[in-house]
Structure formats: structure tokens, C-alpha cells
Design a protein around this motif. Structure first.
Motif, mmCIF file in Angstrom:
data_model
loop_
_atom_site.group_PDB
_atom_site.id
_atom_site.type_symbol
_atom_site.label_atom_id
_atom_site.label_comp_id
_atom_site.label_asym_id
_atom_site.label_seq_id
_atom_site.Cartn_x
_atom_site.Cartn_y
_atom_site.Cartn_z
ATOM 1 N N HIS A 147 0.854 -1.188 0.000
ATOM 2 C CA HIS A 147 0.000 0.000 0.000
ATOM 3 C C HIS A 147 0.889 1.238 0.000
ATOM 4 O O HIS A 147 1.803 1.343 0.830
ATOM 5 C CB HIS A 147 -0.890 0.043 1.252
ATOM 6 N N PHE A 148 0.653 2.176 -0.902
ATOM 7 C CA PHE A 148 1.375 3.449 -0.902
ATOM 8 C C PHE A 148 0.646 4.440 -1.809
ATOM 9 O O PHE A 148 -0.274 4.059 -2.545
ATOM 10 C CB PHE A 148 2.835 3.279 -1.362
ATOM 11 N N TYR A 149 1.063 5.704 -1.754
ATOM 12 C CA TYR A 149 0.473 6.735 -2.615
ATOM 13 C C TYR A 149 1.552 7.741 -2.991
ATOM 14 O O TYR A 149 2.603 7.834 -2.352
ATOM 15 C CB TYR A 149 -0.693 7.439 -1.906
ATOM 16 N N ILE A 150 1.292 8.495 -4.060
ATOM 17 C CA ILE A 150 2.180 9.579 -4.495
ATOM 18 C C ILE A 150 1.309 10.787 -4.805
ATOM 19 O O ILE A 150 0.317 10.676 -5.535
ATOM 20 C CB ILE A 150 2.996 9.186 -5.740
ATOM 21 N N ASN A 151 1.681 11.943 -4.259
ATOM 22 C CA ASN A 151 0.938 13.181 -4.493
ATOM 23 C C ASN A 151 1.604 14.033 -5.570
ATOM 24 O O ASN A 151 2.824 13.942 -5.787
ATOM 25 C CB ASN A 151 0.842 14.013 -3.208
ATOM 26 N N LEU A 161 12.938 5.828 -5.198
ATOM 27 C CA LEU A 161 12.696 4.391 -5.039
ATOM 28 C C LEU A 161 13.979 3.736 -4.565
ATOM 29 O O LEU A 161 15.009 3.817 -5.238
ATOM 30 C CB LEU A 161 12.246 3.761 -6.370
ATOM 31 N N LEU A 162 13.913 3.098 -3.378
ATOM 32 C CA LEU A 162 15.096 2.498 -2.762
ATOM 33 C C LEU A 162 14.921 0.999 -2.597
ATOM 34 O O LEU A 162 13.853 0.543 -2.163
ATOM 35 C CB LEU A 162 15.333 3.095 -1.365
ATOM 36 N N GLY A 163 15.948 0.240 -2.910
ATOM 37 C CA GLY A 163 15.905 -1.202 -2.715
ATOM 38 C C GLY A 163 17.047 -1.865 -3.460
ATOM 39 O O GLY A 163 17.667 -1.267 -4.328
ATOM 40 N N GLU A 164 17.313 -3.107 -3.138
ATOM 41 C CA GLU A 164 18.419 -3.832 -3.762
ATOM 42 C C GLU A 164 18.099 -4.148 -5.216
ATOM 43 O O GLU A 164 16.936 -4.157 -5.623
ATOM 44 C CB GLU A 164 18.708 -5.123 -2.986
ATOM 45 N N ASN A 165 19.144 -4.414 -6.006
ATOM 46 C CA ASN A 165 18.944 -4.793 -7.410
ATOM 47 C C ASN A 165 18.047 -6.018 -7.500
ATOM 48 O O ASN A 165 18.214 -6.968 -6.739
ATOM 49 C CB ASN A 165 20.283 -5.090 -8.084
ATOM 50 N N GLY A 166 17.105 -5.971 -8.450
ATOM 51 C CA GLY A 166 16.225 -7.117 -8.664
ATOM 52 C C GLY A 166 15.008 -7.153 -7.773
ATOM 53 O O GLY A 166 14.225 -8.101 -7.831
ATOM 54 N N VAL A 175 10.276 2.460 -0.263
ATOM 55 C CA VAL A 175 11.328 1.506 0.092
ATOM 56 C C VAL A 175 10.853 0.083 -0.202
ATOM 57 O O VAL A 175 9.778 -0.326 0.247
ATOM 58 C CB VAL A 175 11.706 1.637 1.582
ATOM 59 N N PHE A 176 11.657 -0.661 -0.961
ATOM 60 C CA PHE A 176 11.387 -2.057 -1.287
ATOM 61 C C PHE A 176 12.158 -2.910 -0.286
ATOM 62 O O PHE A 176 13.390 -2.979 -0.339
ATOM 63 C CB PHE A 176 11.853 -2.385 -2.714
ATOM 64 N N ILE A 215 6.484 -2.897 -0.602
ATOM 65 C CA ILE A 215 6.816 -1.500 -0.894
ATOM 66 C C ILE A 215 6.158 -0.630 0.173
ATOM 67 O O ILE A 215 4.939 -0.692 0.375
ATOM 68 C CB ILE A 215 6.303 -1.076 -2.289
ATOM 69 N N LYS A 216 6.968 0.183 0.849
ATOM 70 C CA LYS A 216 6.446 1.029 1.927
ATOM 71 C C LYS A 216 6.847 2.477 1.675
ATOM 72 O O LYS A 216 7.963 2.759 1.253
ATOM 73 C CB LYS A 216 7.010 0.578 3.281
ATOM 74 N N ARG A 217 5.946 3.392 1.946
ATOM 75 C CA ARG A 217 6.227 4.820 1.840
ATOM 76 C C ARG A 217 6.891 5.289 3.123
ATOM 77 O O ARG A 217 6.420 4.987 4.226
ATOM 78 C CB ARG A 217 4.931 5.598 1.584
ATOM 79 N N VAL A 218 7.996 6.041 2.977
ATOM 80 C CA VAL A 218 8.740 6.547 4.137
ATOM 81 C C VAL A 218 8.897 8.050 3.992
ATOM 82 O O VAL A 218 9.327 8.538 2.941
ATOM 83 C CB VAL A 218 10.135 5.879 4.239
ATOM 84 N N GLU A 219 8.565 8.803 5.038
ATOM 85 C CA GLU A 219 8.599 10.270 4.986
ATOM 86 C C GLU A 219 9.938 10.793 5.495
ATOM 87 O O GLU A 219 10.026 11.387 6.570
ATOM 88 C CB GLU A 219 7.460 10.861 5.827
#
Length: 567
Positions: free
Chosen positions: A330-334, A341-346, A495-496, A501-505
Motif C-alpha cells: 500500500h502506498f500513494y504519491i501526491n 525508489l530504494l531497494g536492492e537490485n532485482g 522503500v522495497f 513496498i512502503k512509503r517513508v517520509e
């Protein structure tokens, strides 16, 4: 094999290289000693990759020599990472020991030996790079030449690479525009500028300080010389005026003709003498006007309303075959936000971008997008441009107004007329990235989706792009492993992690600091639990029991680990 520190392994003497009558490298001279860490920098198209290819023997110099031992083994990571599946198959099949699989595992590519053809055929850019790095390291080279090694690489991979470079004993040459990475890995900078090479001691930040001082000093000396020239030229103008007056007087006044003629001749000689002295002075120590460092201008024209939600995910899930990328997210973009977008390759960052663009469907859940949003997309792949067409042909504009605008934007990005009439196949990867940027700049949009936007861009272009994007009022969704770039722009993250997938402020810097603290706390909890368990066992067995000594050693080792985490 080549163990002695500071011994010269590669000696480059008077090397020149031209392509299509254009001299790229001119009288290049330097030594590479064992143990050195060299950063090779310069604008796109200045010849960095050409120099790397000369060092490994893929190209032959037009002039000069490159001296190196015949048995010197150079591990070369190419910039484009356009490896075919067959390249990986051959390397995996030919792996005679576990080195390749061990390095790959450390980089996050688990159980590589079990990967099927379909898995190898769907590698992300970062996974390709990690596999290529593992292949280079497994070859046990004497020298490393790494061309843009952090492009596509996640932060875990970058940390691994920094640690491995610290352990590597041979010399390393790194071609990179990643300022953060260069600061942590190199102790010398080789700069290619206008076909010449300039050598600096220190890391990238040290080089920038020295370079700026040199530029300011050169500008000061040039200005002083210009004032001197103006002064001498002013004196010569005055002498010429007096000479002309004396010449006129010598034809009018009968009694003083000879006097004025001598006076005029004297003035003429003074002018010639001053002119000669000025020419000699300039010939001996002319101060050239410093070339101002490249100023790249990007122009975005958007004024959007902030705060309106434009993307929302509910229970979003994506699965490839039997591999879960992410699930129940769950996430949103305004509107108006800049999201990193952060996370490891793949982990699925590029896949999510494709889902937002409508190029991939979700396996489950909902991904809602505002229908009124117009999206511009810059992919990390520059190989999709037609290599046999010129820049203007590839952009596809036919009307005079758009062609003129495109030419202006290309010039602002440092692509001059001789670049834009060449086939795209003859442009560097950085120059091709600029062509794709122009394609975006020519459109009106609400949302920018940027997948590794700084890959292949030289430093002036990176810094200007950062500045311009920070002024953009629309929405930016970006994947980048350029820490400086990401930290300067983004105040929100997706963040993946753990297949979600999580939204982080928060900014990337704050997120990484928080994550380190959380990881440290979890490790302490694990150690505390182990210590408690061992103390429980020690309390019920006799000190003469052989197991007592083993448990006591484990206990002392755990105490050391605990102290190292607390300190």
C-alpha cells in the motif's frame, strides 16, 4: 604475482589516438604504480573509455607506446554492461571454483548455480552489473579497470565494492562520475581535457578544490595580462596620435619640417618598439583565457498544483513465474512530490515503473493513476536509440520551430553541430543520455519518471540536472544509486524491503541512519539472547566438562561482538 608496492606496472609514453581525423588523445603520458587508486574523470566524449581500451590492448595507439609486462592480467569492467545471456552461461559453466558464486552471493545474487535460463534472460541492469563484477573478481586480475562501476548498482553493492577495493592489492583505475564513490576509493585523479591529461593527488573533492584554485589563478593572471595589454595599446595609440600630428606638421611648417619629420620617425620607432616588446612578452608567457567549466542548461516549464493524489496502490502484488517481487503493498504519491525508489537490485523498482507506465500488469491488487497526468519517462537503457540515425532524425521533428528548439536544447546540453549530425552509434553513452533528455524536454508533462537519470552523465551535467529538478514543480519519481543526487532531491521514499513496498517520509540520508540504528539494535538483541542461553548452560555443567571450555570461548567472543556494537 606483482607484489612490490609503488613499482611501475604500466608506463604510458606519448600516446595519441584519433577517430575520423579528430584527435581524441594527444601526447598522453603517465605511470600506474602497484597499489595506486586512480579516478579517471572528464566530460562525456573526451576519451576516457578510449584510454581504457588502449590500456587493455583492445585499441592500438596511433603514436606512442604502452609498456606493461606480457603476463599482466587486467580485469576490465565495461561501461555499457550489454552482456548477452550467452556470456553469463559461458562464465557460469567455466567456473572452476566457488569464487564466482561466492562474490555473486555477497552481492545479493543467491544460489546463482541454480538459476535457470529464464532467470538469466530477465536480469535487471543492476543484476547484470553484479554478475559482471563477480566475473571480473573471480578472474583474479593483477590490475582493475572499472568503467562506471556504480551505474545500476544498489547501495549494498556499492558498499561491497568499496570493501573489496580496499582488500585488492593491485592498482585500480576507476572511470566514474559518482562523486561520493570516488571520494571513498581513490587517492589520485587523472583528468582528460581537450585531449590532454592532467594529474592530481588526492580524492575527487581534493581535485575539485585544486582545480577551482587553478581556474581562479589562471583567470586572475589572464585579467592582469589583459590590463597590461590595454595599457600598452593605449600608450601606442597616444604615440600614433602624436606621430600623425608630427607627420602633418612636417608638411605644413616650412621652417620646422625636418624637426617634425625626425619627431614623427621617433614616434613611429617607439610604437614599433613597444609592439615588439609586447609580442615578445606574449610569446614568452602568454596567459590563455581560461575555458569556463561546462555550463549545462536544462529547461523545464511546468506549473502544477501540489497535494492532489495522482498514484495510489492497494494490495499491490507482482510475481514472475514463482518469484515474488512484492506483495500486498500500500502506498500513494501526491502531485508535486519528489519520490525516490530504494531497494536492492532485482527487488522490482524498474518493474514498478513499468507498471505505472502501463507496460506491465499487476499480478494482484490495484494500481490507480490519475488519467489527466501526462508522464515523461527516461529509461536507464540508452541502447534503444537507432544507432544509424543522426540525433535530429532520431528525435523525429520535421517542422522548423521544433527543429530549432531541439538544436538549442542540444547545444545547451553540450552537443554541438558536429555531434548532432553524426550517427548516434558514434556518440558516447553520456551523449546518448543527453539526446533522450532532449526528447523529454521537448514535451509538456506533469510527471517525470527517471530510471538512473545520472548514469553516463558527466559531472557538470549531473550537478545542473540536480539544480533544475529541484526547481521543477511537477512530480518526480526516480530510481538512482547516485547518493548525492538522491539525497539532494528526495524528501519521500518508496522503500522495497522484505518483498513489500512502503512509503517513508524522510530523506535517504536519514533513512539509512535510522536503518543502521535499527539493525544494530536487532543484532544486540540476538547477541544478548545467545549470552543468556550460554550463561544458563554454564551454570549447570561442571568446569571440568570439555563442553565448558567451548561455551566459555563462545561467551567471550559474544562479549567482544557486543562491545564492538556498543562502542
Amino acid at each position: 604475482m606483482f607484489k612490490k608496492q609503488n613499482s611501475v606496472l604500466i608506463n604510458v609514453k606519448g600516446v595519441e589516438k584519433s577517430f575520423h581525423l579528430q584527435k581524441v588523445l594527444d601526447n598522453i603520458q603517465f605511470e600506474i604504480k602497484n597499489g595506486e587508486r586512480i579516478g579517471l574523470v572528464g566530460l562525456n566524449g573526451t576519451g576516457k573509455t578510449t584510454l581504457a581500451n588502449l590500456l587493455i590492448g583492445k585499441l592500438i595507439p596511433d603514436k606512442g607506446v604502452i609498456e606493461k609486462p606480457n603476463d599482466l592480467k587486467i580485469g576490465y569492467l565495461t561501461q555499457s554492461i550489454d552482456y548477452e545471456v550467452n556470456d553469463f552461461h559461458e562464465s557460469l559453466a567455466g567456473a572452476v571454483d566457488n569464487d564466482l558464486f561466492q562474490h555473486a552471493s555477497q552481492l545479493g545474487l543467491r544460489k546463482l548455480y541454480d538459476w535457470k535460463d529464464t532467470r538469466l534472460s530477465h536480469l535487471s541492469g543492476g543484476e547484470k552489473l553484479k554478475l559482471a563484477l563477480s566475473m571480473v573478481w573471480a578472474s583474479k586480475p593483477d590490475v582493475l579497470i572499472l568503467d562506471e562501476p556504480t551505474n545500476h548498482l544498489d547501495f549494498t553493492g556499492i558498499d561491497w565494492l568499496i570493501a573489496e577495493l580496499t582488500k585488492f592489492h593491485g592498482p585500480v583505475m576507476i572511470i566514474s562520475h559518482d562523486r561520493h564513490f570516488l571520494d571513498q576509493t581513490v587517492n589520485r585523479i587523472f583528468e582528460i581535457e581537450n585531449g590532454k591529461i592532467h594529474l592530481y593527488n588526492g580524492n575527487y573533492s581534493d581535485y575539485r578544490k585544486v582545480k577551482q584554485l587553478q581556474l581562479e589563478n589562471q583567470r586572475h593572471q589572464y585579467n592582469v595580462q589583459q590590463r597590461q595589454i590595454e595599457l600598452v595599446e593605449g600608450q601606442m595609440e597616444q604615440l600614433k596620435t602624436w606621430s600623425e600630428k608630427a607627420h602633418r606638421s612636417s608638411t605644413k611648417q616650412e621652417g620646422t619640417k625636418e624637426y617634425h619629420r625626425v619627431k614623427a620617425k621617433k614616434r613611429d620607432n617607439q610604437v614599433k618598439s613597444k609592439m615588439k616588446r609586447l609580442e615578445n612578452e606574449l610569446e614568452k608567457q602568454r596567459k590563455e583565457k581560461p575555458l569556463d567549466e561546462a555550463k549545462i542548461r536544462f529547461e523545464f516549464d511546468h506549473h502544477g498544483k501540489r497535494g492532489k493524489r495522482i498514484i495510489e496502490a492497494k494490495m499491490l502484488t507482482k510475481v514472475f513465474d514463482d518469484r515474488i517481487l512484492f506483495h500486498d503493498s500500500h502506498f500513494y504519491i501526491n502531485q508535486g512530490e519528489c519520490i525516490g525508489l530504494l531497494g536492492e537490485n532485482g527487488c522490482g523498482k524498474t518493474t514498478l515503473i513499468k507498471m505505472i507506465l502501463g507496460m506491465e500488469a499487476s499480478s494482484k491488487g490495484e494500481l490507480w493513476k490519475s488519467e489527466s497526468s501526462k508522464i515523461a519517462y527516461l529509461s536507464q537503457d540508452v541502447a534503444d536509440l537507432p544507432v544509424d540515425q543522426s540525433t535530429l532524425e532520431a528525435l523525429g521533428y520535421t517542422d522548423r520551430e521544433n527543429i530549432l528548439k531541439a538544436r538549442t536544447l542540444l547545444a545547451n546540453l553540450g552537443l554541438k553541430e558536429d555531434h548532432i549530425i553524426k550517427p548516434i552509434g558514434m556518440l558516447s553513452l553520456g551523449q546518448r543520455t543527453r539526446v533522450k533528455l532532449v526528447d523529454i524536454l521537448m514535451k509538456e508533462y506533469d510527471v517525470l519518471i527517471l530510471d538512473e537519470p545520472t548514469n553516463h552523465l558527466d559531472l557538470p551535467s549531473r550537478e545542473q540536472l540536480e539544480k533544475t529538478l529541484s526547481e521543477f514543480t511537477g512530480t518526480i519519481i526516480t530510481v538512482s544509486h547516485d547518493f548525492y543526487f538522491l539525497n539532494k532531491l528526495c524528501v519521500q521514499l518508496l522503500v522495497f524491503d522484505n518483498q513489500q513496498i512502503k512509503r517513508v517520509e524522510m530523506k535517504p540520508e536519514d533513512y539509512f541512519n535510522t536503518k543502521k540504528t535499527d539493525d544494530k539494535y536487532e543484532k544486540l538483541l540476538v547477541i544478548e539472547n545467545k549470552i543468556a542461553a550460554i550463561l544458563g548452560e554454564l551454570s549447570i555443567i561442571d568446569q571440568k566438562d570439555p563442553k565448558y571450555q567451548q561455551l566459555d570461548q563462545e561467551f567471550n567472543e559474544l562479549l567482544k561482538q557486543k562491545r564492538s556494537l556498543i562502542e
